[in-house]
Design a protein around this motif. Sequence first.
Motif: not given
Length: 559
Positions: A234-252
């Motif tokens: 579940e931690a990996r799934a949640s981490f990837l959700r964070h990454i996908d949100i940042w990929a749009e808002e703060e890709p760096s």
Amino acid sequence: MLIVFEGIDGSGKTTLSNRVAQELRKAGLRVRHVREGGTLASPVSEGLRRFTRDPANLALTPTAELLLYTAREAQLLEEVTRPALAECEVVITDRFFYTAEVLARWGRGLSEQVVRPVVDACTRGLAPDRVFLMDVDPALAKARRRLSKILTPKPGSPSRKGLAGAGLQVRLRSGYRTLAAESPERWRLLENAGVPLETLVQQVVQEILQARSGAVLAVPASRPMPPVVRTVVEARASFLRHIDIWAEEEPSLAAYFLSGMEGEDMTERRKLLAARCPELVAHSLGSLTDVVSWALRRQLADAAPVQVLGSLRNETADTPEAWELRERLAERAPGAVAESLDLLDSEQAWRLRERLYFSASESVIASLEGLDTERAWAERLRWLSDAGGEEALGLEKVARTACRSIRGLDSEQAWAWRKRAWAIAPDAVLRSVGGLMSPRAWELREQHVARAPRAVLSTLDGLDTPRAWALRESFGAQCEEVLDSMWGLEGGAAWGLRTALADSWPAATVRSLGPLLQMARGRVLAERLLASHPQDFALLRQAARGAPDTARGALHATA
């Protein structure tokens, strides 16, 4: 009207305060920002700032530091801020006396009874009309500082304050939040995570305009709690959700947090970010050996040569693919190519060093770390002679290069260089004893560990001796770097220290497990901490490394 922005290093207060000043001017107000562009408007205050940042002043005591910080703010207040308050409608300052108070009390452990009279004597009754506290998880603040350095490397010394380690920023954040809770009518807490900068700018501008009209500071609504994460999958799934949100808002930020993360799901996200953030995606490939990572290195070599070469570490350093990249980039980035030879002692490495020496001598010498051979010393002495002889070790740039080159060396020549370099670069000298177990190395560590714990603890990496454990245990829960120094270590001492520090430093505890995270005992510890610290993103990221390969494939299929 006096407006103050506060927060830990990397919280975004400087960027926000400068943007707010611009918008208030557009609204027709006369505005003075006393630290516009990041430089204090008083040259005296700026000089004091540089002095307190200089790691050469390692011996500075907490009381002396308090007096210097308050002197810096007092000079700025009397020279610039008070006159500006008489002439402008809004005066903005990035940091106020709260910085000195929080650093002294929460950072260095001085009592309120010692600190408050000093601060009160300097302010002489002046208090801000509003204080905006940029509150951010220290892991995010650290990431933003780090990625900024990756994108725009700045020459010069590290900050003296940074030698205290990551624990300092955690304590400072607690101090700021305590002061904000004590005066809610004056302080506004702004969370700099998941909120676009322009949204924060408009929010602050509106609050300042309302405050000028006499409006009472409203209490913001509480944010919903994140979903509970119970397992490493579940931690990996949640981490990837964070990454996908940042990929749009703060890709760096998304690209940075992918650093060292393995698996198809991580690889696919790197590929999607490569065009937008080539330098950070290249940086994220450090030590990765899979086929796709090598393909990405080749793809990004022209756009991000320095970062691609910097990723050639550990198992990737002495491979045919690595040598191909070095040859491709030798003319374009000779310094980075030379530094990528770190620890390599092959004929191929020496031939390339000789070829690069005249264009990147300092990087060539730095790459000799750990090499105590006659050939390595001949190269060091050649460089030092070109730099001006042993007297040149009194110059900071030369001293730092020399200390990096002799890291891990215990010879008389190495100690002679350390002695010469100490006055100008003591932090670099401390780091140079990494891995050494001789009496004088231990004496140096123990003599200076209170002033520079981060530098000293970095020299204990992998050491599994009673003296190393005694030094680690002497810190209690003060330093995250205690855990960083015991990556992958087993045994009673290692597990005992992890258990003792787990709830103070959950992410660092899981990171310290290294390959042990794949074992039952490591996974149980990680999942216990996930349940106890549901809002800790750094913990989420570290625990995500423990998801088994089968779970990674399933996550990739549903992402």
